[in-house]
Design a protein around this motif. Structure first.
Motif, mmCIF file in Angstrom:
data_model
loop_
_atom_site.group_PDB
_atom_site.id
_atom_site.type_symbol
_atom_site.label_atom_id
_atom_site.label_comp_id
_atom_site.label_asym_id
_atom_site.label_seq_id
_atom_site.Cartn_x
_atom_site.Cartn_y
_atom_site.Cartn_z
ATOM 1 N N GLY A 76 0.820 -1.208 0.000
ATOM 2 C CA GLY A 76 0.000 0.000 0.000
ATOM 3 C C GLY A 76 0.852 1.257 0.000
ATOM 4 O O GLY A 76 0.567 2.226 -0.725
ATOM 5 N N PHE A 77 1.917 1.246 0.802
ATOM 6 C CA PHE A 77 2.830 2.398 0.848
ATOM 7 C C PHE A 77 3.497 2.614 -0.506
ATOM 8 O O PHE A 77 3.579 3.748 -0.999
ATOM 9 C CB PHE A 77 3.879 2.163 1.932
ATOM 10 C CG PHE A 77 4.881 3.276 2.057
ATOM 11 C CD1 PHE A 77 4.614 4.388 2.833
ATOM 12 C CD2 PHE A 77 6.108 3.207 1.397
ATOM 13 C CE1 PHE A 77 5.545 5.418 2.961
ATOM 14 C CE2 PHE A 77 7.039 4.222 1.516
ATOM 15 C CZ PHE A 77 6.753 5.327 2.294
ATOM 16 N N GLN A 78 3.961 1.552 -1.129
ATOM 17 C CA GLN A 78 4.652 1.672 -2.408
ATOM 18 C C GLN A 78 3.708 2.112 -3.520
ATOM 19 O O GLN A 78 4.108 2.862 -4.420
ATOM 20 C CB GLN A 78 5.315 0.345 -2.767
ATOM 21 C CG GLN A 78 6.485 -0.007 -1.872
ATOM 22 C CD GLN A 78 7.252 -1.221 -2.349
ATOM 23 O OE1 GLN A 78 7.669 -1.303 -3.499
ATOM 24 N NE2 GLN A 78 7.441 -2.171 -1.462
ATOM 25 N N GLU A 79 2.457 1.651 -3.484
ATOM 26 C CA GLU A 79 1.510 2.077 -4.513
ATOM 27 C C GLU A 79 1.146 3.544 -4.338
ATOM 28 O O GLU A 79 0.907 4.257 -5.322
ATOM 29 C CB GLU A 79 0.261 1.201 -4.476
ATOM 30 C CG GLU A 79 0.492 -0.216 -4.964
ATOM 31 C CD GLU A 79 1.071 -0.275 -6.360
ATOM 32 O OE1 GLU A 79 0.684 0.541 -7.215
ATOM 33 O OE2 GLU A 79 1.941 -1.143 -6.609
ATOM 34 N N GLY A 80 1.086 4.019 -3.085
ATOM 35 C CA GLY A 80 0.891 5.446 -2.863
ATOM 36 C C GLY A 80 2.070 6.246 -3.387
ATOM 37 O O GLY A 80 1.901 7.334 -3.968
ATOM 38 N N LEU A 81 3.273 5.710 -3.213
ATOM 39 C CA LEU A 81 4.472 6.361 -3.727
ATOM 40 C C LEU A 81 4.467 6.383 -5.255
ATOM 41 O O LEU A 81 4.960 7.336 -5.864
ATOM 42 C CB LEU A 81 5.716 5.633 -3.213
ATOM 43 C CG LEU A 81 7.073 6.238 -3.568
ATOM 44 C CD1 LEU A 81 7.192 7.659 -3.005
ATOM 45 C CD2 LEU A 81 8.195 5.365 -3.029
ATOM 46 N N ARG A 82 3.895 5.368 -5.877
ATOM 47 C CA ARG A 82 3.814 5.336 -7.346
ATOM 48 C C ARG A 82 2.961 6.498 -7.857
ATOM 49 O O ARG A 82 3.289 7.123 -8.866
ATOM 50 C CB ARG A 82 3.225 4.004 -7.817
ATOM 51 C CG ARG A 82 3.405 3.767 -9.314
ATOM 52 C CD ARG A 82 2.521 2.618 -9.794
ATOM 53 N NE ARG A 82 2.762 1.384 -9.091
ATOM 54 C CZ ARG A 82 3.728 0.512 -9.397
ATOM 55 N NH1 ARG A 82 4.547 0.768 -10.405
ATOM 56 N NH2 ARG A 82 3.861 -0.607 -8.703
ATOM 57 N N ILE A 83 1.854 6.760 -7.168
ATOM 58 C CA ILE A 83 0.997 7.884 -7.558
ATOM 59 C C ILE A 83 1.750 9.198 -7.392
ATOM 60 O O ILE A 83 1.663 10.100 -8.247
ATOM 61 C CB ILE A 83 -0.295 7.887 -6.724
ATOM 62 C CG1 ILE A 83 -1.109 6.622 -7.014
ATOM 63 C CG2 ILE A 83 -1.131 9.133 -7.013
ATOM 64 C CD1 ILE A 83 -2.333 6.468 -6.138
ATOM 65 N N PHE A 84 2.502 9.335 -6.295
ATOM 66 C CA PHE A 84 3.322 10.532 -6.091
ATOM 67 C C PHE A 84 4.344 10.685 -7.211
ATOM 68 O O PHE A 84 4.557 11.790 -7.737
ATOM 69 C CB PHE A 84 4.034 10.438 -4.740
ATOM 70 C CG PHE A 84 5.098 11.480 -4.532
ATOM 71 C CD1 PHE A 84 4.760 12.784 -4.216
ATOM 72 C CD2 PHE A 84 6.444 11.147 -4.668
ATOM 73 C CE1 PHE A 84 5.749 13.754 -4.024
ATOM 74 C CE2 PHE A 84 7.431 12.101 -4.483
ATOM 75 C CZ PHE A 84 7.085 13.403 -4.166
ATOM 76 N N LEU A 85 4.992 9.575 -7.602
ATOM 77 C CA LEU A 85 5.982 9.601 -8.676
ATOM 78 C C LEU A 85 5.339 10.034 -9.990
ATOM 79 O O LEU A 85 5.938 10.776 -10.778
ATOM 80 C CB LEU A 85 6.627 8.220 -8.820
ATOM 81 C CG LEU A 85 7.796 8.099 -9.802
ATOM 82 C CD1 LEU A 85 8.947 9.001 -9.367
ATOM 83 C CD2 LEU A 85 8.265 6.658 -9.896
#
Length: 242
Positions: A76-85
Motif C-alpha cells: 500500500g505504501f509503495q503504490e501510494g508512492l507510485r501515484i506521487f511519482l
C-alpha cells in the motif's frame, strides 16, 4: 559455492534488467537519470518501511498472518508512492513540453513517455532486487551453499534470485501500465497494477509451507507473464491508435 555461482545468481536476478538497460535506457542520458532517480527513491522507501517495521521485530515465525500484514502495508505504501511519482513526472513532462515549444522542438512523443515510464519501472525493479536479493548473496561467494528447511530441494540463493527476477519483471512493466492508466484515466490499468503487486507479494507467503518454493515461484512467474502480456497489449493499442 564459488565466485562463479554468486555471479550467476546475481545475473539471474538482474541479467534481463542489464540487457534492457543496455538496449534501451543507456541510449538516452535522460533515461539514465530517470532510472537512477527511481532506484534511489524506491530504495529509500524500502529503508523507511524497514525502519517502521523494525519496532515490531522479531515476528512470530510460526504463523503467517503478521507477515501478511507487513506485506499489505508495504505494498500500500509503495503504490501510494507510485501515484506521487506519477504526479512528479507529469509536472516534469509539462516543463519539458513547454521548453520544447520555446526552442521550436517537438513535444515528447508517445514512445518517449513510455520509455520514461519503463526506466522508472526498471529503477523500481532494480531497487527490489538489490534490497531483497543482492544484499543476501555475499555468503554465496563462499565455499558452501545454504538450504532452507522449508525448501530443501533448492538453494536459498537460487530461490531468492528467481523471486527477484519475477518481481523485477512485474515492477518494470507495471510502471508502464500505471503511467498509461493515469494518463488515459483508464480504471482497468489503474487497478491492475496494485492488484498484481499485492497478489504477487502475498504469493510469497506460500514459501512458509514445506516445499512451498516449488509452488510460489511458478505462481510468481504466472503473474510476471500476465503483466508482460497486459503491457504488450496496451502498448500495441496505443501505438496503433497513434
Amino acid at each position: 559455492m564459488t565466485v562463479e555461482a554468486g555471479i550467476g545468481y546475481a545475473l539471474i536476478a538482474l541479467g534481463p534488467s542489464l540487457s534492457l538497460f543496455v538496449s534501451v535506457v543507456s541510449k538516452k542520458p535522460f533515461l539514465i537519470l530517470t532510472l537512477l532517480s527511481s532506484t534511489l527513491l524506491w530504495l529509500i522507501s524500502l529503508i523507511v518501511l524497514s525502519g517502521i517495521w523494525r519496532a515490531f521485530l522479531p515476528l512470530n515465525s510460526t504463523t503467517w498472518w503478521p507477515y501478511a500484514i507487513l506485506i499489505i502495508t508495504s505494498v500500500g505504501f509503495q503504490e501510494g508512492l507510485r501515484i506521487f511519482l506519477w504526479r512528479v513526472y507529469k509536472k516534469l513532462e509539462d516543463i519539458l513540453d513547454a521548453f520544447a515549444e520555446r526552442v521550436s522542438k517537438p513535444r515528447l512523443f508517445l514512445t518517449d513517455k513510455m520509455q520514461i515510464a519503463l526506466a522508472g519501472g526498471l529503477g523500481h525493479g532494480v531497487a527490489h532486487a538489490v534490497f531483497f536479493c543482492l544484499s543476501l548473496l555475499t555468503p554465496s561467494f563462499g565455499p558452501a551453499t545454504f538450504f532452507n528447511d522449508r525448501c530443501p530441494k533448492m538453494p536459498f540463493f537460487l530461490v531468492s534470485a528467481l523471486i527477484a527476477l519475477a518481481f523485477v519483471t512485474i515492477h518494470t512493466f507495471s510502471m508502464v501500465i500505471a503511467f498509461n492508466g493515469y494518463a488515459e484515466q483508464n480504471k482497468v490499468d489503474q487497478v491492475f497494477v496494485p492488484a498484481v503487486h499485492m497478489v504477487a507479494a502475498l504469493m510469497t507467503l506460500v514459501n512458509f509451507s514445506s516445499g512451498g518454493c516449488l509452488v510460489a515461484i511458478p505462481l510468481l512467474y504466472v503473474m510476471a507473464i500476465l503483466t508482460l502480456m497486459h503491457c504488450g497489449k496496451m502498448v500495441w493499442r496505443r501505438l496503433t491508435e497513434n
